[in-house]
Design a protein around this motif. Sequence first.
Motif, PDB file in Angstrom:
ATOM      1  N   UNK A  31       0.618  -1.583  -0.345  1.00 42.41           N
ATOM      2  CA  UNK A  31       0.072   0.059  -0.117  1.00 42.41           C
ATOM      3  C   UNK A  31       0.874   0.980   0.721  1.00 42.41           C
ATOM      4  N   UNK A  32       0.165   2.016  -0.762  1.00 42.73           N
ATOM      5  CA  UNK A  32       1.471   3.373  -0.583  1.00 42.73           C
ATOM      6  C   UNK A  32       0.226   4.460  -1.626  1.00 42.73           C
ATOM      7  N   UNK A  33       0.953   5.503  -1.828  1.00 43.12           N
ATOM      8  CA  UNK A  33       0.359   6.589  -2.153  1.00 43.12           C
ATOM      9  C   UNK A  33       1.570   7.595  -3.264  1.00 43.12           C
ATOM     10  N   UNK A  38       4.399   2.810   0.916  1.00 50.41           N
ATOM     11  CA  UNK A  38       4.783   2.776   2.055  1.00 50.41           C
ATOM     12  C   UNK A  38       4.567   1.335   2.985  1.00 50.41           C
ATOM     13  N   UNK A  39       3.424   0.407   2.763  1.00 42.82           N
ATOM     14  CA  UNK A  39       3.406  -0.360   3.922  1.00 42.82           C
ATOM     15  C   UNK A  39       3.271  -1.879   3.012  1.00 42.82           C
ATOM     16  N   UNK A  40       3.874  -2.831   4.129  1.00 41.31           N
ATOM     17  CA  UNK A  40       3.600  -4.054   3.460  1.00 41.31           C
ATOM     18  C   UNK A  40       2.412  -5.157   4.165  1.00 41.31           C
ATOM     19  N   UNK A  41       1.813  -5.526   3.876  1.00 42.49           N
ATOM     20  CA  UNK A  41       0.609  -6.070   4.192  1.00 42.49           C
ATOM     21  C   UNK A  41       0.863  -7.821   3.792  1.00 42.49           C
ATOM     22  N   UNK A  60      -8.774 -11.058   1.375  1.00 47.94           N
ATOM     23  CA  UNK A  60      -8.144  -9.302   2.215  1.00 47.94           C
ATOM     24  C   UNK A  60      -8.973  -8.049   1.854  1.00 47.94           C
ATOM     25  N   UNK A  61     -10.114  -8.745   1.401  1.00 51.12           N
ATOM     26  CA  UNK A  61     -10.926  -7.337   1.370  1.00 51.12           C
ATOM     27  C   UNK A  61     -10.972  -6.412   2.726  1.00 51.12           C
ATOM     28  N   UNK A  62     -10.959  -6.956   3.466  1.00 54.10           N
ATOM     29  CA  UNK A  62     -10.733  -6.360   5.468  1.00 54.10           C
ATOM     30  C   UNK A  62      -9.547  -5.539   5.336  1.00 54.10           C
ATOM     31  N   UNK A  63      -9.088  -6.330   4.554  1.00 54.11           N
ATOM     32  CA  UNK A  63      -6.928  -5.436   4.486  1.00 54.11           C
ATOM     33  C   UNK A  63      -7.184  -4.264   3.848  1.00 54.11           C
ATOM     34  N   UNK A  64      -7.668  -4.445   2.946  1.00 56.76           N
ATOM     35  CA  UNK A  64      -7.948  -2.856   1.855  1.00 56.76           C
ATOM     36  C   UNK A  64      -8.413  -2.314   2.287  1.00 56.76           C
ATOM     37  N   UNK A  65      -9.430  -2.341   3.074  1.00 54.73           N
ATOM     38  CA  UNK A  65     -10.785  -1.064   3.774  1.00 54.73           C
ATOM     39  C   UNK A  65     -10.139  -0.356   4.633  1.00 54.73           C
ATOM     40  N   UNK A  66      -9.027  -1.246   5.050  1.00 61.26           N
ATOM     41  CA  UNK A  66      -8.407  -0.664   6.519  1.00 61.26           C
ATOM     42  C   UNK A  66      -7.412   0.321   5.792  1.00 61.26           C
ATOM     43  N   UNK A  67      -6.626  -0.206   4.338  1.00 61.09           N
ATOM     44  CA  UNK A  67      -5.310   1.127   4.149  1.00 61.09           C
ATOM     45  C   UNK A  67      -6.053   1.750   3.225  1.00 61.09           C
ATOM     46  N   UNK A  68      -7.220   1.584   2.707  1.00 61.36           N
ATOM     47  CA  UNK A  68      -7.606   3.131   1.868  1.00 61.36           C
ATOM     48  C   UNK A  68      -8.142   3.920   3.468  1.00 61.36           C
ATOM     49  N   UNK A  69      -8.443   3.582   4.798  1.00 58.31           N
ATOM     50  CA  UNK A  69      -8.861   4.676   5.912  1.00 58.31           C
ATOM     51  C   UNK A  69      -8.049   5.096   6.363  1.00 58.31           C
ATOM     52  N   UNK A  70      -6.388   4.440   5.926  1.00 59.00           N
ATOM     53  CA  UNK A  70      -6.044   5.221   6.507  1.00 59.00           C
ATOM     54  C   UNK A  70      -5.058   5.949   5.531  1.00 59.00           C
ATOM     55  N   UNK A 138      17.151   6.553   4.967  1.00 64.82           N
ATOM     56  CA  UNK A 138      16.577   7.127   6.238  1.00 64.82           C
ATOM     57  C   UNK A 138      14.881   7.998   6.264  1.00 64.82           C
ATOM     58  N   UNK A 139      14.467   6.493   5.473  1.00 65.77           N
ATOM     59  CA  UNK A 139      13.145   6.806   6.067  1.00 65.77           C
ATOM     60  C   UNK A 139      12.312   6.166   6.890  1.00 65.77           C
ATOM     61  N   UNK A 140      11.534   6.770   7.760  1.00 59.84           N
ATOM     62  CA  UNK A 140      10.717   6.425   8.679  1.00 59.84           C
ATOM     63  C   UNK A 140       9.403   4.829   8.712  1.00 59.84           C
ATOM     64  N   UNK A 141       9.869   3.544   8.377  1.00 60.64           N
ATOM     65  CA  UNK A 141       9.525   2.618   7.993  1.00 60.64           C
ATOM     66  C   UNK A 141       7.960   2.905   9.082  1.00 60.64           C
ATOM     67  N   UNK A 142       7.062   2.553   7.641  1.00 63.68           N
ATOM     68  CA  UNK A 142       5.667   1.503   8.394  1.00 63.68           C
ATOM     69  C   UNK A 142       6.187   0.909   8.760  1.00 63.68           C
TER      70      UNK A 142
END
Length: 147
Positions: A31-33, A38-41, A60-70, A138-142
């Motif tokens: 997931x990212x922008x 930015x994130x690995x699930x 993984x639909x519920x997870x996809x939902x959480x990703x968009x909420x973030x 140098x990037x603060x990871x999620x």
Amino acid sequence: MTGLFLPQRILETMIAQAEAGAPGEVCGLLAGQDRIVREIHRGAAGEGGNGHFSEFLDEQCPTAGEVSAAGLEVLAVYQSHPTTPAMPSEEDIRGASKPGMVYLVLSLLQPWRPELRGFRIHNGEVLEVPIQVFNDRDYDPEPDYMI
Ligand SMILES: [Zn+2]
């Protein structure tokens, strides 16, 4: 609508997951922008074992939902190919249903040199897209989410 920018650290997480899961296949979501991951699930062990991309996404639909909420979106779904090349199989192509998604295949065919390739797949057509790995020292990871 082209490729993805992938932090080195997330690529290493994917490779470690694939190696730990071999000889089975593993999978997960990125997931990212703005095409920047930015994130690995990671998919839980055993999930997506048949290597069907669409099956995995549906599960993984519920997870996809959480990703968009973030405020992030699912940019890619990945799958390991422990003993076959970094190309989507016929089955993968049939199972790939989302036109905006990048489908990543991580091959361990040459275990000393894991290979990652990305594709957009639409109506059975496969188009390779560039995956640019960048050093995120140098990037603060999620956090790394285990699903
Ligand atoms: Zn596959």
